[in-house]
Design an enzyme around this catalytic site. Sequence first.
Site, PDB file in Angstrom:
ATOM      1  N   HIS A  69       4.938   6.553  -2.398  1.00 56.17           N
ATOM      2  CA  HIS A  69       6.480   7.218  -3.533  1.00 56.17           C
ATOM      3  C   HIS A  69       6.501   8.415  -3.251  1.00 56.17           C
ATOM      4  CE1 HIS A  69       6.937   2.784  -4.558  1.00 56.17           C
ATOM      5  NE2 HIS A  69       7.480   2.944  -4.187  1.00 56.17           N
ATOM      6  N   CYS A  89       0.767  -1.732  -0.191  1.00 57.07           N
ATOM      7  CA  CYS A  89       0.013   0.453   0.168  1.00 57.07           C
ATOM      8  C   CYS A  89       0.773   1.425   0.048  1.00 57.07           C
ATOM      9  CB  CYS A  89      -1.264  -0.253   1.170  1.00 57.07           C
ATOM     10  SG  CYS A  89       0.084  -0.501   2.575  1.00 57.07           S
ATOM     11  N   ARG A 131      12.856  -3.987   6.801  1.00 57.51           N
ATOM     12  CA  ARG A 131      13.371  -4.035   5.419  1.00 57.51           C
ATOM     13  C   ARG A 131      14.662  -3.341   5.086  1.00 57.51           C
ATOM     14  NH1 ARG A 131      11.157  -2.347   0.769  1.00 57.51           N
ATOM     15  NH2 ARG A 131      13.085  -0.706   0.321  1.00 57.51           N
ATOM     16  N   ALA A 136       3.567   2.175   2.928  1.00 53.82           N
ATOM     17  CA  ALA A 136       4.236   1.076   2.901  1.00 53.82           C
ATOM     18  C   ALA A 136       5.542   1.488   2.300  1.00 53.82           C
ATOM     19  CB  ALA A 136       4.082   0.078   2.440  1.00 53.82           C
TER      20      ALA A 136
END
Lengths: 455, 544
Positions: free
Chosen positions: B197, B63, B97, B66
């Site tokens: 992003h 999503c 991550r 994230a």
Amino acid sequence: MLLRHTPKEIVERSALTVNPAKTCQPIGAMYAALGIHKCLPHSHGSQGCCAYHRSALTRHYKEPVMAGTSSFTEGASVFGGQANLLEAIQNIFTIYQPDVIAVHTTCLSETIGDDISQITGKAQEEGKIPAGKYVIRASTPSYVGSHVTGFANMVKGMVEVFSGASDEKEDQINVIPGFVEPSDMAEVKRITREMGIQAVAFPDTSEVLNTPQTGRYEMYPKGGTTIPELKSTGRSRHTLALGQLASGPAAKLLDAKCKVPCTLLNLPIGLRNTDIFIETLRQVTGASVPEALRLERGQLLDVITDMHQYFYGKKVALAGDPDHLVALTQFLKDLDMDVRHVLTGTPGKKFVNRIAEITGPNVNAYEAKDMLYFHQLIKNEPVDLILGNTYAKYIARDEDIPLVRTGFPIYDRIGHQYFPLFGYQGGLRFLERILNALMDRQDRDAPEETFELVM
Amino acid sequence: MSPYDEKIKAEEVKAEMLKAYPTKVARKRARQIILNEVQAGDVVPEIKANTRTIPGIITMRGCSYAGCKGVVLGPTRDIVHITHGPIGCSFYSWLTRRNQTRPEKATDANYMPYALSTDMQEEQIIFGGEKKLKQAIDEAVALFNPKAIGIYATCPVGLIGDDVHAVAREMEEKYPHINIFGFSCEGYKGVSQSAGHHIANNKVFTDVVGLTHNRKPGKFVVNLLGEYNIGGDAFEIDRIFEKCGITVQATFSGNSVYEEFISAHMADLNMVMCHRSINYMADMMEKKYGIPWFKVNFIGAESTAKSLRKLADYYGDKELTARIETVIAEEMPAVKIVQDEIKPRCEGKIAMMFVGGSRAHHYQDLFNEIGMKTVSAGYEFAHRDDYEGRKVLPSIEVDADTRNIEELTVQPDPQSYKARLDETRKTTLAAKGMALNDYEGMMAQMDNGSLVIDDLNHHEAEVLIEKYHPDIFCAGVKEKYVVQKYGIPMKQLHSYDYGGPYAGFKGAVNFYKEIDRMINTKIWGMIKAPWDIHPQVVAKYGWE
């Protein structure tokens, strides 16, 4: 230091959680659903929830974890997720062909007020659920309870759909093993089998999340409680619910809905709680305790008496889920270890009292707290051993305290999938791990003159 | 197989994938499963990308939260990240991550091992969560007193009307020494991580970049965008840059600190690694500050050398060019030794990769270097330009999901805008073949007849594996054990299976060895037990 900003001085916080000691409901629901044979869990919310839960479970088990998602976009969030769920149900039955879809909600679908009972009803009316196939559901808002609550809600969802009341009882009992490992679920089945008891264990993730390498991928592995088994739970003579939080609600519903009486037990971890589990099985079914289990009990007891000096008075801090912590605390107290700090992120006031009943008042027991708080407790009163999940390793490293990994998630070691914590044998292995941790530490730190050959 | 046979096979595989789908699904997926065919001028077929995943499909995607908190901002060690929402989102993005970070001093700020959340309860869902968020910020300031705080909105936040930006403004007034900013990165925004992003880029651009004007010392000062230091990749790139005499002003965002972000606009140039996640930043910095950008790839030894030479060309400085050539000459022999040893064991083997927005392209170079071919690849959350090249940007249809993500209008900054290149220099560079502000995309590099698949799902992955029997498959953790149950090694290209680095020269060596280990281990040959290989038993008793 990795946790270099954690101050020793404790200042109470009311709004900020730092390093959680719990996660959200849906992952528990997803895990529970994987314990039904040929079931595909489905996350009714944004894609991210499903991706995160699948990733977390995959890291913990090193196994495929399959689940669908309603893939909400902004439009669905505004206008409701009904169209998404209907489409998902149809696509899943067409493409992935499970026998059961287990739908759980998320904070998103709960906040906008999607009624999944109504939507799955509509799917039924529209013929989107093929004959002989099922959609079960659980409401699992992430802003209530924790992952344990979500597990409990999905198990309850299984009873809601599958368990039917009947006057015709079968000579069998139900065991709800709780939010535990596939290995523990297998151990429950092994113990009942050893005692010659016909038992339905549900949910059951053994041989779902610890499958063998065969060179063939099976989307629906051999394990999992089958639909006929689930349907028969309403005809069982008794239910043993292991772990109040995770298994209690489903057991109580079975009682109310199908008149199957239930007994709520602690998880059978350690000598005393395994004794209680087996004694209850005996009392409920009239089965006798076979030689094999007596041998295992004796071996566990033997190791405790042989190695008692290494346990006695050792200070321990535990973080994890309430059902596990209650049983573990009892086990550690029976070893004469000194339980100092017991902390869970899962809310529930009863927890603190239950721990204090076992340990006496001289203990730091907390519910709805976080790992930063846990770390601060340890800084203020250091311990010899930490029991906790993988995230506890940051504390263990900074404070130079041995850690025995217990609970969920364990991302950095294997074993929990295969070797149970339950039962006498599970207890034995657990003792071995504790002893290894404590004795390796003693060997590491001993002055040369007291470096022992025989221990 | 001849290219002709390969094409037939790819067509058959595509048909097999679509066969299982309801009509509507099949129609949509048909436009996302493309047989590659590169024509003159690098013209490639159109692929449908950055569109919704169909509900019920077992997708790899995550999503917006994230993408924003997890990918772009997460790797920065001295910004305190507070997730505003129920506990799960913060929990799952806590250290998972593998963005490595290396504070210089033991006393330097490093908040990466901390996951902060407002742990929203039912009360906040009903009555609003702003009060709790403000209190949480107070408590975070009391604990950490950081330079900057990011607030990340999760799904319910937008729905109940909490305004993270208003809270950020209010709390910034209360704590004027702390830069506090919010991200509307609710999980339902957009169709994948990609929206996150963009949201992250926008806010960092408006609220962080350009606050101070400290250029690091050095003759050649650059930014590296879209390198997140997974497995230590950025450390290896930094090592190479240092050897070449190049100063990294800021990395977005592997091993980064806030101070570097706020002066990032003082660099000469932006080098873009992950085009998908950070091209917005590169584009906006070029418009506002006049910083040109070009695409680089430090995955693969040859690609690293190529990217370094591109940098040398950009500056056109003899000394730098010579130094870069010296470094390449120094580094390559060690790479060649391992390459020569491993290549015979990997030559001709086939790979598939389905990750991210750039790795599925970058890693093809590494596999090529040991003689392996990528027969199928695709991205999880990329857009058409990542496949077909930026030349298709004007023809990308803007749908409702994309329109919901703010597109900033950027003007040249009256004070700080400084064109780094004059027109003559631009012309010279263009003549040399330097593509500024451009990315050619993945497809132009792939063979004809290879299958390019956007947003690959579980069913399609199964078909690929069953039909092609690849020697190695690359994706993420959710796919890892599915593939391996088939008896096929699976390399995670998000987390690197907890190894790495794989960037640069040393990284290439690590990767060759890793692939050799995975493909050539004896264990894959031991799956069948002896009694399954020879099920017939003649003797009655073993000892007769």
